[in-house]
Enzyme design. Structure first.
Site, PDB file in Angstrom:
ATOM      1  N   HIS A   1      -2.735   7.275   7.235  1.00  0.00           N
ATOM      2  CA  HIS A   1      -1.769   8.206   6.631  1.00  0.00           C
ATOM      3  C   HIS A   1      -2.448   9.524   6.224  1.00  0.00           C
ATOM      4  CE1 HIS A   1       2.164   6.327   6.251  1.00  0.00           C
ATOM      5  NE2 HIS A   1       1.650   5.193   5.780  1.00  0.00           N
TER       6      HIS A   1
ATOM      7  N   GLN B   1       2.678  10.095   1.467  1.00  0.00           N
ATOM      8  CA  GLN B   1       4.011   9.462   1.468  1.00  0.00           C
ATOM      9  C   GLN B   1       4.845   9.876   0.262  1.00  0.00           C
ATOM     10  OE1 GLN B   1       2.332   5.326   2.234  1.00  0.00           O
ATOM     11  NE2 GLN B   1       4.312   5.198   3.236  1.00  0.00           N
TER      12      GLN B   1
ATOM     13  N   HIS C   1      -4.183   1.002   7.751  1.00  0.00           N
ATOM     14  CA  HIS C   1      -2.851   1.622   7.753  1.00  0.00           C
ATOM     15  C   HIS C   1      -2.805   2.820   6.795  1.00  0.00           C
ATOM     16  CE1 HIS C   1       1.711   1.235   7.767  1.00  0.00           C
ATOM     17  NE2 HIS C   1       1.479   2.049   6.771  1.00  0.00           N
ATOM     18  N   GLU C   2      -3.280   2.607   5.576  1.00  0.00           N
ATOM     19  CA  GLU C   2      -3.209   3.682   4.574  1.00  0.00           C
ATOM     20  C   GLU C   2      -4.173   4.815   4.917  1.00  0.00           C
ATOM     21  OE1 GLU C   2      -0.720   3.548   2.770  1.00  0.00           O
ATOM     22  OE2 GLU C   2      -0.313   1.412   3.050  1.00  0.00           O
TER      23      GLU C   2
ATOM     24  N   CYS D   1       6.040  -0.143   6.975  1.00  0.00           N
ATOM     25  CA  CYS D   1       5.557   0.981   6.167  1.00  0.00           C
ATOM     26  C   CYS D   1       6.700   1.410   5.265  1.00  0.00           C
ATOM     27  CB  CYS D   1       5.158   2.118   7.112  1.00  0.00           C
ATOM     28  SG  CYS D   1       4.668   3.635   6.279  1.00  0.00           S
ATOM     29  N   LEU D   2       6.399   1.757   4.024  1.00  0.00           N
ATOM     30  CA  LEU D   2       7.461   2.159   3.101  1.00  0.00           C
ATOM     31  C   LEU D   2       8.183   3.427   3.576  1.00  0.00           C
ATOM     32  CD1 LEU D   2       5.824   1.385  -0.375  1.00  0.00           C
ATOM     33  CD2 LEU D   2       7.605   0.083   0.814  1.00  0.00           C
TER      34      LEU D   2
ATOM     35  N   GLY E   1       0.831  -1.201   0.000  1.00  0.00           N
ATOM     36  CA  GLY E   1       0.000   0.000   0.000  1.00  0.00           C
ATOM     37  C   GLY E   1       0.860   1.244   0.000  1.00  0.00           C
TER      38      GLY E   1
HETATM   39 NI    NI Z   1       2.619   3.363   5.588  1.00  0.00          NI
END
Ligand code: NI
Length: 193
Positions: free
Chosen positions: A141, A51, A137-138, A93-94, A46
C-alpha cells in the site's frame, strides 16, 4: 479515539507512493492509534496510512484471533529485508469491501521498521502465516500497489470487482511474478501426486 474514513478502490490516493515519516511525533502517534481503532471497528487485520488518506510510510497490523489478547503492531518507515518461498492466499482489503481474490505472496519475510517510540525493530514471519501475508499486503500500500495487482487469475479478479460494484481491474498494473508462480505451481502439482 477517532474512527477514520477508509478510501475505496478507485480513489487515486491509494495509488500514490508515500513519503517517509520524518519524526515519530505526537501527531504520528495519534494517527497510529486512530488507524488501530479504525482497523478494529472494520474487523480488519491491517490498515495502511494511504487508506485513510495519509501519504505516509506507516501501517498497523493485528493478526490475533478472537480468543487471544489484542496485539496491534505499528510499522513506521518499514523495509522488507528478506523474502523467500511462495504461497497462494485468498486476500481481501478494507479498501475493497467484500472482494476476495487469490494472490501470490512470499512465504517467509523479514522486515525492519520503527515502533511508536521511534526505536528500530526487526520482525520475522514465516511459513506463509497470516502475519507474513499481512505485512506484504500493507507494505505494498505504501507504494500504491494493491492486492489485486498480484492476482493469480485476471478473469477471477475482473469478475470479483464487477460483482462487488468496484471499478474495473487496471490490467496494466498486474504484476508479473514468474518465480512465485513457478514455485506455487510446483507445490500444487506435488500436492496432487
Ligand atoms: Ni489493503
Amino acid at each position: 479515539m477517532a474512527i477514520l474514513k477508509i478510501l475505496h478502490y478507485g480513489d487515486e490516493r491509494l495509488r500514490q507512493k508515500c513519503r517517509e515519516v520524518s519524526k515519530v511525533s505526537k501527531k504520528i502517534k495519534t494517527l497510529a492509534q486512530d488507524m488501530i481503532d479504525t482497523m478494529y471497528v472494520n474487523n480488519g487485520v491491517g490498515l495502511a496510512a494511504p487508506q485513510v488518506g495519509e501519504d505516509l510510510r506507516m501501517f498497523v497490523i493485528d493478526v490475533s484471533t478472537d480468543d487471544e489478547p489484542l496485539n496491534p503492531i505499528v510499522f513506521i518507515n518499514p523495509k522488507i529485508i528478506k523474502k523467500s518461498g511462495a504461497i497462494k492466499s485468498n486476500e481481501g482489503c478494507l479498501s475493497f469491501p467484500k472482494a476476495y481474490v487469490d494472490v501470490r505472496r512470499y512465504k517467509n519475510i523479514m522486515i525492519k521498521a520503527l515502533d511508536l517510540k521511534g526505536r528500530p525493530f526487526v520482525l520475522e514471519a514465516k511459513d506463509g502465516e497470516l502475519l507474513a501475508r499481512a505485512i506484504q499486503h500493507e507494505y505494498d500500500h505504501l507504494d500504491g500497489i494493491l492486492f489485486i495487482d498480484h492476482s493469480r487469475n485476471m478473469f477471477e479478479a475482473i469478475e470479483v470487482l464487477k460483482n462487488n460494484n468496484l471499478p474495473e481491474l487496471e490490467r496494466e498494473r498486474l504484476i508479473d511474478e514468474p518465480e512465485l508462480e513457478d514455485e506455487i505451481l510446483k507445490q500444487e502439482s506435488e500436492n496432487k501426486e
